[in-house]
Design a protein around this motif. Structure first.
Motif, mmCIF file in Angstrom:
data_model
loop_
_atom_site.group_PDB
_atom_site.id
_atom_site.type_symbol
_atom_site.label_atom_id
_atom_site.label_comp_id
_atom_site.label_asym_id
_atom_site.label_seq_id
_atom_site.Cartn_x
_atom_site.Cartn_y
_atom_site.Cartn_z
ATOM 1 N N ARG A 1 2.718 3.888 -2.006
ATOM 2 C CA ARG A 1 2.828 4.492 -3.255
ATOM 3 C C ARG A 1 4.105 4.843 -3.582
ATOM 4 O O ARG A 1 4.400 4.592 -5.025
ATOM 5 N N ASP A 2 5.086 5.161 -2.734
ATOM 6 C CA ASP A 2 6.454 5.342 -3.218
ATOM 7 C C ASP A 2 7.211 4.105 -3.734
ATOM 8 O O ASP A 2 7.744 4.243 -4.530
ATOM 9 N N ASN B 1 0.894 -1.306 -0.017
ATOM 10 C CA ASN B 1 0.000 -0.001 -0.032
ATOM 11 C C ASN B 1 0.991 1.300 -0.003
ATOM 12 O O ASN B 1 0.194 2.332 0.046
ATOM 13 N N GLY C 1 4.167 2.590 -6.677
ATOM 14 C CA GLY C 1 3.871 3.455 -7.574
ATOM 15 C C GLY C 1 2.246 3.172 -7.876
ATOM 16 O O GLY C 1 1.180 3.247 -7.225
ATOM 17 N N ASN C 2 1.759 2.848 -9.324
ATOM 18 C CA ASN C 2 0.608 2.719 -9.638
ATOM 19 C C ASN C 2 0.154 1.281 -9.496
ATOM 20 O O ASN C 2 -1.094 0.964 -9.610
ATOM 21 N N TYR C 3 0.960 0.488 -8.883
ATOM 22 C CA TYR C 3 0.489 -0.961 -8.885
ATOM 23 C C TYR C 3 0.068 -1.124 -7.161
ATOM 24 O O TYR C 3 0.045 -2.229 -6.722
ATOM 25 N N ILE C 4 -0.246 -0.357 -6.321
ATOM 26 C CA ILE C 4 -0.794 -0.293 -5.051
ATOM 27 C C ILE C 4 -2.001 -1.253 -5.015
ATOM 28 O O ILE C 4 -2.845 -1.170 -6.048
ATOM 29 N N ASN C 5 -2.347 -1.772 -3.763
ATOM 30 C CA ASN C 5 -3.670 -2.490 -3.733
ATOM 31 C C ASN C 5 -4.854 -1.493 -3.908
ATOM 32 O O ASN C 5 -4.809 -0.544 -3.477
ATOM 33 N N ARG C 6 -6.181 -2.284 -4.366
ATOM 34 C CA ARG C 6 -7.258 -1.493 -4.312
ATOM 35 C C ARG C 6 -7.954 -1.682 -3.104
ATOM 36 O O ARG C 6 -7.513 -2.750 -2.268
#
Length: 76
Positions: free
Chosen positions: A37-38, A35, A41-46
Motif C-alpha cells: 500500500r505504501d 500488494n 496507494g489505492n491501486y493495490i490488488n483486490r
C-alpha cells in the motif's frame, strides 16, 4: 565445422533453464510490490486478483519444473 543435432539443441536448452527458474521468482516479487500500500496507494490488488495471480505463478512453477526436469533428464 559441422554441429550435430544434439549440440544445436543443447545450447538453447541450457540458456532457457535459468530463465525458467528465475521467472516465477520475479513474478512473486512483482506481486509483492503490487500488494504494498505504501508504493501503490489505492491501486493495490483486490483479493480475486491475488488469487488468480498466485494460481498463474503456481502453474508457471509447475510447468517450469517439468521443463527443467526434461532438460536434466531428457530420456526419462
Amino acid at each position: 565445422m559441422a554441429t550435430t543435432q544434439s549440440e544445436s539443441t543443447l545450447l538453447p536448452a541450457i540458456s532457457e533453464f535459468p530463465m525458467a527458474i528465475f521467472m516465477p521468482a520475479a513474478m512473486l516479487f512483482l506481486l509483492m510490490l503490487l500488494n504494498d500500500r505504501d508504493i501503490m496507494g489505492n491501486y493495490i490488488n483486490r483479493p480475486w486478483q491475488n488469487w488468480s495471480a498466485f494460481a498463474i505463478v503456481g502453474f508457471l512453477i509447475l510447468a517450469n519444473g517439468l521443463y527443467g526436469y526434461t532438460i536434466v533428464f531428457p530420456s526419462a
